[in-house]
Scaffold this motif. Structure first.
Motif, PDB file in Angstrom:
ATOM      1  N   UNK A 119      42.662 102.367  51.545  1.00  0.00           N
ATOM      2  CA  UNK A 119      43.246 102.938  52.666  1.00  0.00           C
ATOM      3  C   UNK A 119      44.363 102.850  52.885  1.00  0.00           C
ATOM      4  N   UNK A 120      44.762 103.788  52.592  1.00  0.00           N
ATOM      5  CA  UNK A 120      46.208 104.137  52.928  1.00  0.00           C
ATOM      6  C   UNK A 120      47.140 103.184  53.946  1.00  0.00           C
ATOM      7  N   UNK A 121      48.680 102.800  52.931  1.00  0.00           N
ATOM      8  CA  UNK A 121      49.493 102.019  54.038  1.00  0.00           C
ATOM      9  C   UNK A 121      50.439 102.799  54.650  1.00  0.00           C
ATOM     10  N   UNK A 122      50.866 102.292  56.397  1.00  0.00           N
ATOM     11  CA  UNK A 122      52.178 103.530  56.729  1.00  0.00           C
ATOM     12  C   UNK A 122      52.851 103.060  55.583  1.00  0.00           C
ATOM     13  N   UNK A 123      53.597 102.307  55.308  1.00  0.00           N
ATOM     14  CA  UNK A 123      54.701 102.086  54.469  1.00  0.00           C
ATOM     15  C   UNK A 123      54.493 103.901  53.077  1.00  0.00           C
ATOM     16  N   UNK A 124      53.308 103.604  52.391  1.00  0.00           N
ATOM     17  CA  UNK A 124      53.179 105.411  51.702  1.00  0.00           C
ATOM     18  C   UNK A 124      53.610 106.464  52.194  1.00  0.00           C
ATOM     19  N   UNK A 125      53.406 106.225  53.776  1.00  0.00           N
ATOM     20  CA  UNK A 125      53.500 108.224  53.925  1.00  0.00           C
ATOM     21  C   UNK A 125      54.825 107.841  55.150  1.00  0.00           C
ATOM     22  N   UNK A 126      55.037 106.608  55.563  1.00  0.00           N
ATOM     23  CA  UNK A 126      56.576 106.428  56.467  1.00  0.00           C
ATOM     24  C   UNK A 126      57.447 107.434  55.777  1.00  0.00           C
ATOM     25  N   UNK A 127      58.643 107.668  56.423  1.00  0.00           N
ATOM     26  CA  UNK A 127      59.702 109.046  56.382  1.00  0.00           C
ATOM     27  C   UNK A 127      61.070 107.723  55.940  1.00  0.00           C
ATOM     28  N   UNK A 180      55.006  97.731  57.828  1.00  0.00           N
ATOM     29  CA  UNK A 180      54.560  98.663  56.848  1.00  0.00           C
ATOM     30  C   UNK A 180      53.185  98.593  56.200  1.00  0.00           C
ATOM     31  N   UNK A 181      51.752  97.441  56.162  1.00  0.00           N
ATOM     32  CA  UNK A 181      51.352  97.313  55.463  1.00  0.00           C
ATOM     33  C   UNK A 181      49.565  97.624  56.664  1.00  0.00           C
ATOM     34  N   UNK A 182      49.994  97.762  57.956  1.00  0.00           N
ATOM     35  CA  UNK A 182      49.317  98.783  58.292  1.00  0.00           C
ATOM     36  C   UNK A 182      48.341  99.647  57.912  1.00  0.00           C
ATOM     37  N   UNK A 183      47.135  99.989  57.968  1.00  0.00           N
ATOM     38  CA  UNK A 183      46.455 101.649  57.330  1.00  0.00           C
ATOM     39  C   UNK A 183      46.247 101.751  57.928  1.00  0.00           C
ATOM     40  N   UNK A 184      46.844 103.320  57.802  1.00  0.00           N
ATOM     41  CA  UNK A 184      46.569 104.554  57.994  1.00  0.00           C
ATOM     42  C   UNK A 184      45.719 104.702  59.787  1.00  0.00           C
ATOM     43  N   UNK A 185      44.669 104.467  59.180  1.00  0.00           N
ATOM     44  CA  UNK A 185      43.041 104.383  60.644  1.00  0.00           C
ATOM     45  C   UNK A 185      43.909 103.939  62.019  1.00  0.00           C
ATOM     46  N   UNK A 186      44.359 102.176  61.251  1.00  0.00           N
ATOM     47  CA  UNK A 186      44.921 101.704  62.381  1.00  0.00           C
ATOM     48  C   UNK A 186      45.692 102.644  62.756  1.00  0.00           C
ATOM     49  N   UNK A 187      46.554 102.678  62.190  1.00  0.00           N
ATOM     50  CA  UNK A 187      48.118 103.595  63.054  1.00  0.00           C
ATOM     51  C   UNK A 187      48.342 104.275  63.986  1.00  0.00           C
ATOM     52  N   UNK A 212      56.775 105.404  65.991  1.00  0.00           N
ATOM     53  CA  UNK A 212      56.894 104.571  65.833  1.00  0.00           C
ATOM     54  C   UNK A 212      57.739 103.583  64.238  1.00  0.00           C
ATOM     55  N   UNK A 213      58.883 102.885  64.840  1.00  0.00           N
ATOM     56  CA  UNK A 213      59.550 102.480  63.569  1.00  0.00           C
ATOM     57  C   UNK A 213      58.588 101.521  62.643  1.00  0.00           C
ATOM     58  N   UNK A 214      59.053 101.950  61.623  1.00  0.00           N
ATOM     59  CA  UNK A 214      58.495 100.233  60.573  1.00  0.00           C
ATOM     60  C   UNK A 214      58.774  99.643  60.296  1.00  0.00           C
ATOM     61  N   UNK A 215      58.787  98.113  60.446  1.00  0.00           N
ATOM     62  CA  UNK A 215      59.661  97.132  60.765  1.00  0.00           C
ATOM     63  C   UNK A 215      58.471  95.643  60.017  1.00  0.00           C
ATOM     64  N   UNK A 216      59.537  95.572  58.958  1.00  0.00           N
ATOM     65  CA  UNK A 216      58.823  93.901  58.217  1.00  0.00           C
ATOM     66  C   UNK A 216      60.078  92.904  58.464  1.00  0.00           C
TER      67      UNK A 216
END
Length: 204
Positions: free
Chosen positions: A1-9, A84-91, A103-107
């Motif tokens: 599954x793709x992660x948020x960090x892979x498709x975020x701006x 950033x490691x959250x799967x796209x489905x869960x986002x 939503x902001x992506x924060x780590x």
């Protein structure tokens, strides 16, 4: 599954909470944005977010002067953030459950921003639907559970643990389909091996 960090701006435009709404509108127009992340005042502070909807609903709709209204008066803070490691489905599920669109992506620090548009344009949910991958994983887990039970015995702890894993996957698959299975894989196994049911009660 793709992660948020892979498709975020990654190029995130921020604004101070003390800035005027007029400044926010100009920045949005100049950068062609629908939302701005509001900077933290210090390291322990939370991030905020101000969207075009906030501006239209809370300022324009009441005829307020955007030069006299501050961003902190209409922003959402603290805002919902994404790991950033959250799967796209869960986002996507988070967005659906909360009604937000970005939503902001924060780590620890601000890394980017993710939106429904990012999910639609850049994720692989069309090519690799989670339900299909999950069913493959479930089928494999059932086969492994049956093999373990055949080797270790239907009443063994290993057999019980294997079926625990199967039922967790089956519950997730049912959630994906928004329905409850009429019979679990373990219940079907117990029809063949009635003694297996007692193995589900054990001390770890």
């Amino acid at each position: 599954m793709m992660k948020a960090q892979e498709i975020m701006t990654r190029d995130v435009i921020t604004i101070r909470g003390s800035a005027t709404v007029a400044e926010a509108v100009k920045l949005m127009k100049d950068k062609n944005l629908r939302a701005l992340v509001v900077k933290r005042r210090h390291d322990e502070d939370a991030y905020g977010i101000v969207t075009e909807t906030d501006i239209v609903y809370k300022v324009a709709a009441y005829g307020k002067d955007p030069k006299k209204v501050r961003v902190f008066e209409i922003m959402t803070k603290p805002c919902i953030v994404v790991n950033p490691h959250l799967g796209i489905e869960y986002v996507a599920r988070l967005f659906a459950n909360t009604g937000i669109r970005r939503a902001p992506v924060i780590d620890g620090k601000l890394m980017g921003i993710i939106s429904v548009t990012d999910i639609l344009r850049h994720s692989d949910f069309v090519e690799k639907p989670k339900s299909t991958l999950l069913q493959q994983e479930l089928d494999k887990a059932i086969a492994e559970a049956r093999a373990i039970c055949s080797e270790k015995g239907a009443t063994s702890k290993e057999c019980a643990a294997a079926w625990d894993a199967v039922e967790e996957l089956q519950a997730e698959a049912s959630h994906q389909q928004a329905l409850k299975p009429t019979k679990s894989a373990f219940e079907e196994y117990c029809e063949e091996n009635p003694e297996a049911a007692e193995a589900r009660v054990y001390d770890v």
